[in-house]
Every structure is written in C-alpha cells, then in structure tokens.
Design a protein around this motif. Structure first.
Motif, PDB file in Angstrom:
ATOM      1  N   GLU A 214       0.888  -1.159  -0.202  1.00 53.99           N
ATOM      2  CA  GLU A 214      -0.162   0.114  -0.197  1.00 53.99           C
ATOM      3  C   GLU A 214       0.660   1.707  -0.258  1.00 53.99           C
ATOM      4  O   GLU A 214       0.403   2.341  -0.637  1.00 53.99           O
ATOM      5  N   MET A 215       2.109   1.190   0.710  1.00 61.89           N
ATOM      6  CA  MET A 215       2.740   2.570   1.045  1.00 61.89           C
ATOM      7  C   MET A 215       3.462   2.913  -0.636  1.00 61.89           C
ATOM      8  O   MET A 215       3.710   4.010  -1.040  1.00 61.89           O
TER       9      MET A 215
ATOM     10  N   GLU B 148       4.201  10.495   0.959  1.00 59.27           N
ATOM     11  CA  GLU B 148       3.191  10.401   0.409  1.00 59.27           C
ATOM     12  C   GLU B 148       3.087   8.463   0.375  1.00 59.27           C
ATOM     13  O   GLU B 148       1.840   8.273   0.702  1.00 59.27           O
ATOM     14  N   MET B 149       4.647   7.870   0.613  1.00 60.03           N
ATOM     15  CA  MET B 149       4.739   6.185   0.862  1.00 60.03           C
ATOM     16  C   MET B 149       3.544   5.783   2.497  1.00 60.03           C
ATOM     17  O   MET B 149       2.350   5.659   2.294  1.00 60.03           O
ATOM     18  N   VAL B 150       4.204   7.287   3.352  1.00 56.21           N
ATOM     19  CA  VAL B 150       3.227   6.778   4.915  1.00 56.21           C
ATOM     20  C   VAL B 150       1.405   7.504   4.904  1.00 56.21           C
ATOM     21  O   VAL B 150       0.828   7.201   5.303  1.00 56.21           O
TER      22      VAL B 150
ATOM     23  N   CYS C 146      -0.362   8.310   2.248  1.00 55.89           N
ATOM     24  CA  CYS C 146      -1.555   8.503   1.300  1.00 55.89           C
ATOM     25  C   CYS C 146      -1.430   7.125   1.327  1.00 55.89           C
ATOM     26  O   CYS C 146      -2.552   6.811   0.934  1.00 55.89           O
ATOM     27  N   GLY C 147      -0.105   6.547   1.419  1.00 56.38           N
ATOM     28  CA  GLY C 147      -0.407   5.300   1.581  1.00 56.38           C
ATOM     29  C   GLY C 147      -0.113   4.323   2.518  1.00 56.38           C
ATOM     30  O   GLY C 147      -1.593   3.726   3.149  1.00 56.38           O
ATOM     31  N   GLN C 148      -0.065   3.772   3.827  1.00 52.18           N
ATOM     32  CA  GLN C 148      -0.158   2.851   4.619  1.00 52.18           C
ATOM     33  C   GLN C 148      -0.594   4.131   5.757  1.00 52.18           C
ATOM     34  O   GLN C 148      -2.340   2.790   6.110  1.00 52.18           O
TER      35      GLN C 148
ATOM     36  N   LYS D  63      -5.146   4.531   3.613  1.00 50.80           N
ATOM     37  CA  LYS D  63      -5.406   2.957   3.001  1.00 50.80           C
ATOM     38  C   LYS D  63      -5.768   2.515   4.790  1.00 50.80           C
ATOM     39  O   LYS D  63      -7.202   1.442   4.644  1.00 50.80           O
ATOM     40  N   SER D  64      -5.075   2.406   6.134  1.00 49.32           N
ATOM     41  CA  SER D  64      -5.675   1.966   7.000  1.00 49.32           C
ATOM     42  C   SER D  64      -6.760   2.769   7.406  1.00 49.32           C
ATOM     43  O   SER D  64      -8.239   2.154   8.247  1.00 49.32           O
TER      44      SER D  64
END
Lengths: 294, 294
Positions: A79-80, B79-81, B83-85, B88-89
């Motif tokens: 997801e990241m 952005e990874m953390v 927008c991603g992690q 989405k969590s």
C-alpha cells in the motif's frame, strides 16, 4: 478518436518503463476520449520491502501462475508503494500536464470488491503446500457509479491495487486483471496493457519474435508454449476482458514514446474477436457492475 | 445531531492515538451527520524515513513554528506513509465498520491547492538560514465541488497531505491548517482537532492544567506562554478556521473512547467567537472555495 467509450490503460511498474512518456501521451489523448489509468509498482515494492527488512517472496500456483506472497506486513508495504509513492507520482505528473487526475485504490469507495483467498495453495519443489495469512483475492465487482461520476465531472481516475474484500479487508489483486474488470464494467471498447516488453514473444526476450495477433482459439496453446511468469497473467486478464465484452485488448511497450497509440495501431500483440468462457485453468472471470453500492 | 453542516475531524498521528476508537465513533456519528476526516502520520513517517536511510529533520521558522524539512526524497517517503499506509488503513477500518470511505490526498483532483514555498527561512543556533529544495506550502484553495459531490453521493472523504502547488508540484502542508481550510471551504460549523493531549495545557504535560476555553483576544498571550511545538500550529489552524467562519474549534484527546463527542462536549479546549484576521505572526490565512476548478 471516434470511439465514445472510455479507454482503459494499464501501465506496469517494471524496469525501463518511462512513466513520463506515458503521462505525456495520456495528457494529449484525454482531450478526445475518457481515459482510466491503472498502474502497478511491483519492482519498487520489492526494493522498499527489502529496505524495510521484509523482502518479497513469490509463489507459484498449481496452475503455474506466479504471484507475490502477501501477508499482512507485505500488504502494508504494498500500500505504501502502490497507493502512496507510485499513485501520487502519476497523479502529480498528470496534473503538471494540465490533467485533473484523481488517484484511488480499489479500497476507496469500495471501488474493487471481491472475495479474499485467505488460504492459498502453492507449489514448492514439486509439492503442494497451504499458506494462510494470505491477503489476496480477485476483483468481482467494480463500483462503476463512482467511476462514471468522476469521468463525467472531468477527472481522470488513476487506479491501483489493493482491492477490498466483501468482509472489508484490504487484499492484493493482480493489476492487469483488475484493469480488465474495470474495462468490462465501464463497457470500454479497448483495453491497452503496457509493460516493458512489446507483447507476447515467441522467443523471449527477442523482440523480432513478437506474435502480432492472437485468435481466440489459439490462446491456450500459445500461452502454454510462449508465455512465462507475468505474461501468463496478462493473457488471462486479456481473455477475461474479451469474454466480458471488451472488443480489443492490446499488449504494448511502454519504454518508448506514444506507447498507447502504437499499441492501438497494432504494434504489439492484438487480441480481439468472440471470446467465450474457457475451461480449466483458463476459466475466465465474470465481473459485475455495481450501480447501487452505497 | 441538529447541525446540518458537515463536521470536519482532524486526527493526528502521534503516539497513543487509537485510530480504532476514532473509527468506531465516526462510524456511529456518520448516520446523523456528514463527516470529513483529515489525518496525519508524522511519527510513522519518521520511522520509515529512518529505515530507508533518510532520517527526518525538523526546522524552526523565524516565528517559532516547528515543521518537517521536506526535500524531494522526504516528500516521497511522506507520500508513502500518509497516502499509502495511514490513509488506506483508515479507509479500510471505516469500510470494515460499514462506512463507504474514500481516501484522497490534497493532490488528487487538485483538492488542496496553494503556493509552494520553494525557499524557506529557518533559524538554527540563533541565526537565520535559507533552505532551497523545499517542498512545502499552504492550502489556499479547496476543491469544494469535489467534496460536495462525494458527500452527496454518500461517501466519507478521508483526506491527507500533501497538497498540490498552482504549478502542479506536490508539496507538504500542515494537516491541522489543511483541515481548517477544508472546514472553512465546506462551511462547516465545527472543526474537531484530535491529538494525544487533551487540549492546550498551562503546564504541559499535566492534564489537570487544561485551559478549557480561549477567547479571541487571549490567543496570542496564551500561545506565547503555554504552547510549544505542534500545539502552536494547532492554535494557528484554529484561528484560521474561526476567522473564515467556522463557529467552533475543539481541541480534544484521541487516546480514549468517544473523542469527538467528548471534544464537542467541551472536555478539551474550546475556541469560538468573533475572530478577526490577526496581525504579525498570527496573521491568519483566507481560504477560497473552488467551485469551477476543472
């Protein structure tokens, strides 16, 4: 372009793919046609997973399909990279080119729903083994209403795995097959699947052995003889899209300029015609459009 | 609840914050009221950045505000953390609770637009220094049309930095101030800002010294005396929201159940009243609603 139905473009995340070229072309094409972009990010996920101390593992199904082993920790790294890094970098590139892109994962708004396969059968050293803690599945329902709403409002959706299970769990799904399900649900006439190879090659990786056209009845023998690894899944995705009413699926090369136009012009591998639900391992999936989801 | 205007809830990413409790409560509240959730993820970003070999650096502005130094590599990890992690969590948690959440960054659909501050003045060892390669800015325009569309369609937007510059570059923005801009643009009557402290504390970290109410004229002296680090920015965000027409801003504690209801009931720090644009370092920003963006 003449076609009024949306065009679905899937772009992979492999080595050599130039996302700037893809975005240049999409920014030009979107003036004439609604486009939905679906992307991958596998290679970068491997790098980040290794850096975070959770290196990738791949497994092979009894039917010979290779996929990422996705436990919960892998899912979060996935997801990241997919939803964070790759999706936002594509959206940013498109916005910088004047396209109002909007990035969504299959979780968001229950865009891609399906059944989680929590127990996975894999083949290792010739023996079948059971894996639990598996967060993968397949897209069975697409929230078409959401996509139609965004397209009508002038947005270009940029979509990425994971999807969401009917029970509300994030799950990894194959991006090519999710793109096929999306094209089917939208009634797209064409699905373009871009990667770092020019199409199905009779003698991989020799580009001069490209197979320009696959007739419906030839898929299984051609795949058996020539398709390895990820290419087998691309052919399955193509078959699923065609069986669900997409008129043409085009495999193309995203390492050079104008990859979409070149694929549409037949410079990769073209699949079209009357595809039926096949049997055995090539049994294709049917996708449902969701018109009243929420 | 009686109010028909949307409620904007910002939840931080600090230690001790229980996102399951926040999602439990939001899933209950959304039956009665439109909600927009804005989140942070600072602590987790620090961990991932360190693991990826690019540890976080923080800088202090000449006005005394502390912020993350965001070069391009940091922006991509961010952005990874975020927008991603984290995004989405949260979306997954809400969907598992029956809420059709949809996660967006400020980049998506040009949701949060503003001017990038590509040159940053910071104070180090008492001396002012210039930093370039800076990807931060402030939200000046909110794409209200997109949020209204999603809210009307029954989705719960889950929003996260970064934002997008007018030139089309991703840029880090403060989450509390972005939440304030969003509340202002939506005409929200209330903005709830949740963190791991119960509000403004006269003697940090003693919770018995909580300041329950701040009158407009008292903000600057109270902030000067009692607010450190992140709390100074939360007070600035609150002042901006109030100056733009939000009726009440409530600082509350997300480490225990029902944080939103407790904050709305005045169990944190309440700010309300007629706020004007202040002067000097507390000059508050005006946000524009964007109704015809694309």
């Amino acid at each position: 372009m003449a076609s009024q139905s949306p065009l679905v473009v899937k772009v992979g995340g492999g080595a050599g793919i130039d996302l700037d070229l893809v975005c240049d072309e999409i920014a030009a094409l979107v003036a004439d046609r609604e486009i939905v972009l679906v992307h991958g990010g596998s290679q970068r996920t491997n790098e980040v997973a290794a850096a975070l101390g959770h290196p990738p593992r791949f497994v092979t199904s009894p039917s010979g399909f290779v996929s990422r082993l996705t436990d919960r920790a892998t899912l979060e790294i996935f997801e990241m990279v997919y939803c964070g890094q790759v999706n936002k970098s594509l959206v940013e590139r498109l916005i910088a080119r004047g396209v109002t892109a909007i990035g969504l994962s299959g979780i968001d708004g229950r865009l891609w729903q399906g059944t989680r396969k929590d127990v996975l059968r894999v083949v290792e050293d010739g023996r079948t083994r059971i894996i639990r803690d598996n967060y993968t599945g397949r897209v069975e329902r697409v929230n078409r209403t959401l996509l139609d709403n965004l397209l009508t409002s002038g947005y270009l959706p940029v979509l990425t795995p994971p999807a969401i299970s009917f029970a509300g769990e994030a799950m990894n799904v194959d991006g090519d097959r999710a793109a096929a399900a999306t094209a089917a649900a939208l009634g797209a006439s064409e699905l373009v699947i871009l990667s770092n190879v020019p199409g199905l090659l009779a003698d991989f990786p020799d580009p001069t052995t490209r197979i320009p056209y696959i007739r419906p009845g030839d898929l299984e023998p051609l795949a058996q003889r020539h398709a390895r690894g990820r290419m087998r899944i691309k052919l399955l995705a193509a078959a699923e899209a065609l069986a669900c009413g997409v008129q043409r699926v085009l495999l193309g090369d995203a390492t050079a300029p104008r990859p979409v136009a070149r694929a549409l012009a037949g410079e990769g591998t073209v699949m079209s015609g009357e595809w039926q639900v096949a049997s055995g391992e090539w049994q294709v999936a049917r996708v449902k459009q969701v018109s009243e989801l929420i």
